[in-house]
Design an enzyme around this catalytic site. Structure first.
Site, PDB file in Angstrom:
ATOM      1  N   GLY A   1     -25.852  66.091  56.341  1.00  0.00           N
ATOM      2  CA  GLY A   1     -26.091  66.302  54.917  1.00  0.00           C
ATOM      3  C   GLY A   1     -25.894  65.053  54.075  1.00  0.00           C
TER       4      GLY A   1
ATOM      5  N   GLU B   1     -19.753  68.937  68.079  1.00  0.00           N
ATOM      6  CA  GLU B   1     -21.211  68.804  68.055  1.00  0.00           C
ATOM      7  C   GLU B   1     -21.630  67.484  67.438  1.00  0.00           C
ATOM      8  OE1 GLU B   1     -22.282  72.255  65.766  1.00  0.00           O
ATOM      9  OE2 GLU B   1     -22.309  71.125  63.902  1.00  0.00           O
TER      10      GLU B   1
ATOM     11  N   SER C   1     -24.284  74.004  59.560  1.00  0.00           N
ATOM     12  CA  SER C   1     -23.653  74.419  58.299  1.00  0.00           C
ATOM     13  C   SER C   1     -22.770  75.656  58.443  1.00  0.00           C
ATOM     14  CB  SER C   1     -24.710  74.658  57.212  1.00  0.00           C
ATOM     15  OG  SER C   1     -25.372  73.462  56.893  1.00  0.00           O
TER      16      SER C   1
ATOM     17  N   GLU D   1     -30.929  76.774  56.334  1.00  0.00           N
ATOM     18  CA  GLU D   1     -30.248  75.677  55.642  1.00  0.00           C
ATOM     19  C   GLU D   1     -31.138  75.046  54.563  1.00  0.00           C
ATOM     20  OE1 GLU D   1     -27.715  73.065  58.176  1.00  0.00           O
ATOM     21  OE2 GLU D   1     -28.588  74.214  59.823  1.00  0.00           O
TER      22      GLU D   1
ATOM     23  N   ARG E   1     -23.670  62.158  62.693  1.00  0.00           N
ATOM     24  CA  ARG E   1     -22.261  62.480  62.442  1.00  0.00           C
ATOM     25  C   ARG E   1     -21.748  63.397  63.552  1.00  0.00           C
ATOM     26  NH1 ARG E   1     -22.220  66.282  58.535  1.00  0.00           N
ATOM     27  NH2 ARG E   1     -21.334  67.827  59.953  1.00  0.00           N
TER      28      ARG E   1
ATOM     29  N   TYR F   1     -19.844  73.161  50.856  1.00  0.00           N
ATOM     30  CA  TYR F   1     -20.833  72.929  49.805  1.00  0.00           C
ATOM     31  C   TYR F   1     -20.379  73.312  48.397  1.00  0.00           C
ATOM     32  CZ  TYR F   1     -23.643  72.282  53.936  1.00  0.00           C
ATOM     33  OH  TYR F   1     -24.112  71.831  55.153  1.00  0.00           O
TER      34      TYR F   1
ATOM     35  N   ASP G   1     -18.631  65.867  64.857  1.00  0.00           N
ATOM     36  CA  ASP G   1     -17.535  66.688  64.359  1.00  0.00           C
ATOM     37  C   ASP G   1     -16.491  66.903  65.451  1.00  0.00           C
ATOM     38  OD1 ASP G   1     -18.954  66.867  62.001  1.00  0.00           O
ATOM     39  OD2 ASP G   1     -19.852  68.806  62.501  1.00  0.00           O
TER      40      ASP G   1
ATOM     41  N   ASN H   1     -24.511  65.910  64.785  1.00  0.00           N
ATOM     42  CA  ASN H   1     -25.473  66.209  63.715  1.00  0.00           C
ATOM     43  C   ASN H   1     -26.409  65.013  63.576  1.00  0.00           C
ATOM     44  OD1 ASN H   1     -24.155  68.752  62.268  1.00  0.00           O
ATOM     45  ND2 ASN H   1     -22.529  67.340  62.823  1.00  0.00           N
TER      46      ASN H   1
END
Length: 334
Positions: free
Chosen positions: A303, A297, A177, A18, A282, A243, A284, A299
């Protein structure tokens, strides 16, 4: 508190798969803080003592041949950190998001942003995270794990059919990602998906596919931000949709019933606390047609690129990008 005299080391790049995402996050953070008058210096732990001389060279992938994991130790143990008050971590993936750099910074006695060593390691291990989700009553899709040492294709297909069937998701156990990620529609696709995931990890997670909407919830300083829905151009929110500008539509606050949004926020906070997260993170989710939510999951270093979700959720809560960074910095210094 806005302490612009703080000497901040912005850690970016790294050696994980990443790296490119980290460079984008780092670039957004760096120029925002510089414009606001903060004292920031760039450090890429992948280069060790051979840090790029020019500012712009930190944001390119041209020097990839010089990077190596061993440089992390040399970097943190060097004079580069002698005058640093805070390490702002914009690294993603292995060795940046999994507790590795956090443990080195703690040994050096340097404060850093994001969660601590254990929480970072747990969040990076999807299987361990999901075990904790279940313990703390956070709904999560059913799953199995497979490692390279005990992989048997026929056995794996049989377990999938018995536990949740097709379609299902195959992904590395410790990547982000959506790298090495596949949607598997039938038994004939399992082998290719597993081989792809094994390119990135010795342990993979095969998960029940939950049909529904892509949802993100950020927790900032123990407070959930407005719920965000992602509408990707592809069937799944994959790397390209994450992205590439224009490949996804973001709706925040999500157009869902207030009770459902409140439940998602509560589940996000539970999940974040379950892994011992601190500062910000964060979560998800997938949200089904009948409004059941499943946490995928956590994070711990989400990002911060121009297409990233956390700044969008912060903006919906009336928090600008610089204010978001200042809150993260303030929490970490305290």
């Amino acid at each position: 508190m806005k302490n612009k005299n703080l000497k901040i080391a912005l850690l970016l790049g790294g050696t994980s798969s990443e790296r490119e995402v980290s460079l984008s996050s780092g670039k957004s953070i760096y120029f925002t803080l510089k414009e606001a008058g903060y004292n920031v210096k760039l450090i890429d732990p992948a280069f060790g003592l051979n840090q790029p001389e020019n500012e712009g060279d930190f944001f390119t992938t041209k020097q990839l041949s010089k990077i190596q994991n061993e440089n992390y130790i040399e970097t943190v143990n060097s004079s580069l950190f002698d005058d640093v008050d805070l390490a702002l971590i914009a690294l993603h993936g292995k060795w940046g998001e999994d507790g590795t750099i956090q443990s080195l910074l703690e040994l050096r006695g340097i404060k850093y942003t994001g969660s601590g060593v254990l929480a970072s390691a747990i969040a990076m291990d999807k299987c361990v995270s999901k075990i904790l989700f279940q313990h703390f009553d956070v709904a999560t899709p059913n799953w199995i794990t497979v490692s390279t040492r005990d992989f048997n294709l026929e056995n794996v297909i049989e377990r999938i059919k018995k536990l949740f069937g097709f379609p299902c998701i195959v992904k590395p156990n410790d990547q982000g990602s959506t790298i090495g990620f596949s949607l598997v529609r039938n038994s004939s696709e399992v082998k290719i998906a597993v081989e792809l995931a094994f390119n990135y990890s010795d342990k993979i997670l095969i998960e029940e596919y939950i049909s529904g909407r892509e949802i993100g919830v950020t927790v900032l300083d123990h407070t959930p931000l407005p719920v965000l829905e992602i509408k990707p151009k592809h069937n799944l929110y994959d790397y390209e949709c994450k992205y590439t500008s224009g490949m996804s539509e973001y709706i925040v606050p999500a157009q869902i019933p207030e009770k459902v949004a409140a439940h998602l926020q509560q589940q996000a906070l539970l999940a974040f606390n379950a892994i011992g997260g601190t500062g910000y993170g964060r979560m998800d989710f997938r949200l089904t047609e009948d409004m059941k939510c499943y946490c995928l999951e956590v994070n711990t270093l989400p990002g911060m690129t121009s297409t990233s979700l956390v700044p969008k959720m912060a903006k919906a809560a009336g928090i600008s990008f610089i204010e978001l960074l200042e809150k993260i910095i303030d929490q970490s210094v305290k």
